[in-house]
Design an enzyme around this catalytic site. Structure first.
Site, PDB file in Angstrom:
ATOM      1  N   ASP A  56      13.994   7.819  -3.877  1.00  0.00           N
ATOM      2  CA  ASP A  56      14.334   6.987  -2.745  1.00  0.00           C
ATOM      3  C   ASP A  56      14.345   7.907  -1.528  1.00  0.00           C
ATOM      4  O   ASP A  56      14.530   9.106  -1.655  1.00  0.00           O
ATOM      5  CB  ASP A  56      15.718   6.390  -3.004  1.00  0.00           C
ATOM      6  CG  ASP A  56      16.249   5.644  -1.804  1.00  0.00           C
ATOM      7  OD1 ASP A  56      15.494   4.837  -1.254  1.00  0.00           O
ATOM      8  OD2 ASP A  56      17.405   5.880  -1.432  1.00  0.00           O
TER       9      ASP A  56
HETATM   10  P1  ADP Z   1      15.920   2.937   1.648  1.00  0.00           P
HETATM   11  O1  ADP Z   1      14.867   2.609   0.657  1.00  0.00           O
HETATM   12  O2  ADP Z   1      15.351   3.660   2.827  1.00  0.00           O
HETATM   13  O3  ADP Z   1      17.083   3.627   1.066  1.00  0.00           O
HETATM   14  P2  ADP Z   1      17.228   0.339   1.601  1.00  0.00           P
HETATM   15  O4  ADP Z   1      16.514  -0.265   0.450  1.00  0.00           O
HETATM   16  O5  ADP Z   1      18.634   0.744   1.383  1.00  0.00           O
HETATM   17  O6  ADP Z   1      16.423   1.543   2.238  1.00  0.00           O
HETATM   18  O7  ADP Z   1      17.168  -0.670   2.818  1.00  0.00           O
HETATM   19  C1  ADP Z   1      15.924  -1.051   3.371  1.00  0.00           C
HETATM   20  C2  ADP Z   1      16.054  -1.536   4.763  1.00  0.00           C
HETATM   21  O8  ADP Z   1      16.864  -2.706   4.798  1.00  0.00           O
HETATM   22  C3  ADP Z   1      16.725  -0.560   5.709  1.00  0.00           C
HETATM   23  O9  ADP Z   1      15.795   0.325   6.254  1.00  0.00           O
HETATM   24  C4  ADP Z   1      17.315  -1.483   6.738  1.00  0.00           C
HETATM   25  O10 ADP Z   1      16.352  -1.825   7.691  1.00  0.00           O
HETATM   26  C5  ADP Z   1      17.645  -2.732   5.960  1.00  0.00           C
HETATM   27  N1  ADP Z   1      19.059  -2.768   5.586  1.00  0.00           N
HETATM   28  C6  ADP Z   1      19.590  -2.634   4.360  1.00  0.00           C
HETATM   29  N2  ADP Z   1      20.926  -2.728   4.383  1.00  0.00           N
HETATM   30  C7  ADP Z   1      21.270  -2.891   5.688  1.00  0.00           C
HETATM   31  C8  ADP Z   1      22.502  -3.020   6.387  1.00  0.00           C
HETATM   32  N3  ADP Z   1      23.681  -2.968   5.763  1.00  0.00           N
HETATM   33  N4  ADP Z   1      22.444  -3.159   7.718  1.00  0.00           N
HETATM   34  C9  ADP Z   1      21.279  -3.191   8.356  1.00  0.00           C
HETATM   35  N5  ADP Z   1      20.102  -3.062   7.758  1.00  0.00           N
HETATM   36  C10 ADP Z   1      20.072  -2.923   6.449  1.00  0.00           C
HETATM   37 MG    MG Z   2      18.713   3.879  -0.241  1.00  0.00          MG
END
Ligand code: ADP
Ligand code: MG
Length: 679
Positions: free
Chosen positions: A363
């Site tokens: 990730d």
């Molecule tokens: P990554 O794969 O980079 O760890 P996530 O799967 O955790 O990312 O989240 C993907 C996207 O969803 C983030 O880049 C963000 O844009 C959005 N997102 C997720 N959770 C939140 C939150 N609590 N507040 C705002 N945006 C969120």
């Molecule tokens: Mg993540």
């Protein structure tokens, strides 16, 4: 509880504690559980064995000592006072009797239960010697067997001992502060969630909690394996079993007993200990055929040679302690070494898997980058001020612990913004959050999720957002603007990737929910084979499934949004699991810290233990089969057989113990940017 006892392998003469209680659903060994009692020749029912392993081994030591002295005495009498033959014989008789008793009792118990296992071999050998009135030989055989058992239980019941060590970490009492502010001492086990307790410098935390007042530094090495003290101020979490170093703090209890991180860790060690590797399962399966085969060969040997000594030697050496111990001792040592580094392996089979990993999927946010995002841009749409944008976003994000949320909250706190009351908070993993403030629905999240919710977000991201992670903010059906973040790549990421390649990992990929431009930048700086941006949790799963076709895949994530992807990999590794139940529960390996070098260490340790296991197996089989052949052709005496049997077991135990110190250097100097490397 008794139905759930994982206990199918009572077939060794090793004295190893095979019968830990544990939950049925954690077990994936494909065997029936709890139907039979374990029957090691230590003569104990392992079901009852909780934390009292030491009493049992003390009993065995006593038997071995008394019997050993009597047997030795008979030899001394023979040598120096030959006229005292009767006394010498008596001494040998009683010695043999005391030494053989626990072994024979177990063998008889086995027989009564209708199980033909290895214990009978040794018991039979001893009985044969007794029948021949060769008490000295019987005594020596039994003595070396008991010694084998003692050495083995002392060194290899590692899980039991690491748990005892962990229990020592939590104090028995705590200082409870009541409503009036008075302090009184209570038993730690009586603490309830919400209680307020005081912890002074030098004391260990009895439970998990959040600091309500005061500040201190804490040594969390007992859980994380990292001895560098951590600063803790009000509002931060502290963990049971960690040590409060410098300041007195008042803590509100958040978790007690088995719910604490330490409790989870204990549970993981128990599970690992109770789980079995495939090799051991194979040995288990054939154990039932082994003993009859050996007995038949023994009989044939006797039929042709009429030499009872050969048969006794054969029976003793045929007891394959060394082979049976080859895997468990190594695995337990490796699991213990890993635990010391804050790497918790849930199932022993995961260790074997880890040694075969050929691909990694990481990730991005919080894993390859440090996940400590900082807001670098607040861009309101026309007529929306940055403060309004931030205040709306922070009001909703207050209830999330996603890295983006934390960054927004931090900035709002620094700006001392008044936040709105929010009702109906909801977080859609990997997409965003929503809630109602002042009668309007606020949303914060990624572009296409906003579009799904009927908002008019431009198809292409704003130009000035290049290289930034972006979330959009909306109020009802109006777009308020976007917030841009930056994140740092962890210092160890580069080192980790090159270490992994050196350890034979052929493919490293990155998946992220973030935008293409950010993903590109990170992937460009690290030596990554492939990356996928804009992923939803389910797209990450798909990606992993694809890689799985050609590889044994480990997935590394921070466990917040990555649980499905972690579960999809052959091996799921959760980072920063201290205090995070989701991370601990969703992964097969939980790293308590965010130190990526632990991942390379895990792979290294897994490979090393595989080497040790193979050495042990080859060595053990060589001894058993070699010894059997020598016995059949009459070149082995019973006493030599007993000595070699004990010796080979010792060699295996010590060979496995080499693993325990692996990676010690990581716990000592804990600067993630140090040049230290695995190997
Ligand atoms: P990554 O794969 O980079 O760890 P996530 O799967 O955790 O990312 O989240 C993907 C996207 O969803 C983030 O880049 C963000 O844009 C959005 N997102 C997720 N959770 C939140 C939150 N609590 N507040 C705002 N945006 C969120
Ligand atoms: Mg993540």
């Amino acid at each position: 509880m008794s139905e759930h006892i994982h206990n199918h392998s009572g077939d060794c003469c090793c004295g190893h504690d095979h019968g830990h209680k544990h939950d049925h659903d954690h077990c994936n060994c494909g065997h029936e559980h709890g139907k039979e009692d374990s029957t090691c020749i230590c003569g104990h029912d392992h079901k009852a064995e909780g934390g009292v392993g030491h009493d049992r081994s003390m009993g065995r030591v006593f038997f071995a000592l008394v019997g050993g002295i009597l047997t030795a005495n008979s030899f001394i009498l023979n040598a120096w006072l030959p006229e005292q033959e009767f006394a010498a014989n008596m001494s040998a008789l009683f010695g043999a009797f005391i030494l053989a008793l626990p072994i024979i009792i177990t063998a008889v118990k086995d027989l009564v239960r209708g199980k033909v296992y290895m214990n009978e071999l040794v018991a039979l050998a001893i009985l044969a010697a007794l029948v021949k009135a060769d008490f000295q030989t019987a005594g020596i055989i039994a003595f070396f067997l008991l010694v084998t058992i003692i050495i083995e239980t002392r060194t290899a019941s590692g899980a039991q001992r690491s748990i005892e060590e962990l229990i020592k970490l939590t104090p028995n009492t705590a200082n409870l502060i009541d409503e009036k502010g008075n302090e009184r001492e209570v038993a730690a086990q009586d603490l309830k969630v919400g209680d307020r307790i005081r912890i002074r410098p030098g004391e260990n935390f009895p439970v998990d909690g959040r600091i309500a007042s005061g500040e201190s530094t804490v040594n969390q090495a007992s859980i994380t394996g990292e001895s560098v003290p951590v600063e803790k101020v009000a509002g931060e979490d502290v963990f049971a079993g960690t040590q409060n170093l410098t300041g007195a703090v008042e803590v509100i209890v958040t978790k007690v007993g088995g719910d604490t991180t330490l409790g989870k860790v204990k549970e993981m060690i128990m599970q690992a200990e109770a789980s079995r590797t495939p090799v051991v399962r194979i040995i288990d399966r054939y154990a039932g055929y082994y003993t009859p085969t050996v007995l038949m060969i023994a009989w044939i040997t006797w039929w042709f040679s009429r030499d009872m000594n050969s048969v006794i030697a054969f029976l003793v050496i045929a007891c394959p302690c060394a082979v049976v111990l080859a895997t468990p001792t190594a695995v337990v040592a490796a699991v213990a070494a890993a635990a010391r580094l804050g790497i918790f392996i849930k199932n022993i089979s995961h260790l074997e898997l880890a040694s075969r990993i050929s691909a990694f999927v990481f990730d991005k946010t919080g894993t390859l980058t440090d996940g400590l995002l900082s807001v670098v841009k607040l861009q309101g749409t026309e007529g929306v001020s940055p403060a309004e944008l931030l205040s709306c976003a922070a009001s909703v994000e207050r209830f999330s612990n996603h890295p983006t949320a934390l960054a927004i909250i931090k900035l709002a706190e620094e700006a001392e913004l008044e936040l709105d009351e929010v009702t109906g908070f909801a977080e859609v993993h990997g997409r965003g959050v929503s809630g109602t403030a002042n009668g309007s629905i606020c949303r914060v999240g990624r572009a296409n999720w906003m579009r799904e919710n009927g908002l008019n977000v431009p198809e292409s991201d704003p130009e000035e957002a290049a290289g930034m992670s972006v979330v959009y903010v909306s109020k009802d059906d109006k777009l308020l603007g976007w917030i841009g973040f930056r994140d740092k790549i962890r210092k160890e990421s580069q080192v980790l990737l090159s270490d992994l390649r050196r350890l034979g990992v052929r493919y490293c990929a990155m998946v992220t929910g973030d935008r293409q431009s950010v993903a590109e930048e990170v992937a460009g700086q690290l030596n990554i084979d492939e990356f996928k941006s804009g992923c939803l949790p389910e797209t990450k799963v798909e990606f992993v499934e694809n890689v799985k076709r050609d590889h044994t895949v480990a997935v590394v994530g921070d466990g917040v949004n990555d649980a499905p992807a972690l579960a999809a990999g052959d091996l799921g590794i959760a980072m920063g699991a201290i205090g995070s139940d989701i991370a601990i529960n969703s992964a097969s390996v939980a790293l308590m810290t965010n130190d990526l070098r632990r991942i390379a260490m895990l792979i290294f340790l897994a490979k090393k233990s595989q080497v040790v296991i193979n050495q042990n197996l080859v060595f053990g089989m060589l001894f058993v089969f070699g010894g059997m052949i020598l016995s059949i052709v009459g070149l082995m005496t019973p006493i030599w057989a007993a000595v070699i049997h004990a010796g080979s077991t010792l060699v295996i135990v010590f060979n496995s113990a080499r693993l325990v110190r692996t990676g010690e250097e990581l716990t000592l100097a804990d600067k993630p940017d140090s040049e230290k490397q695995v190997s």
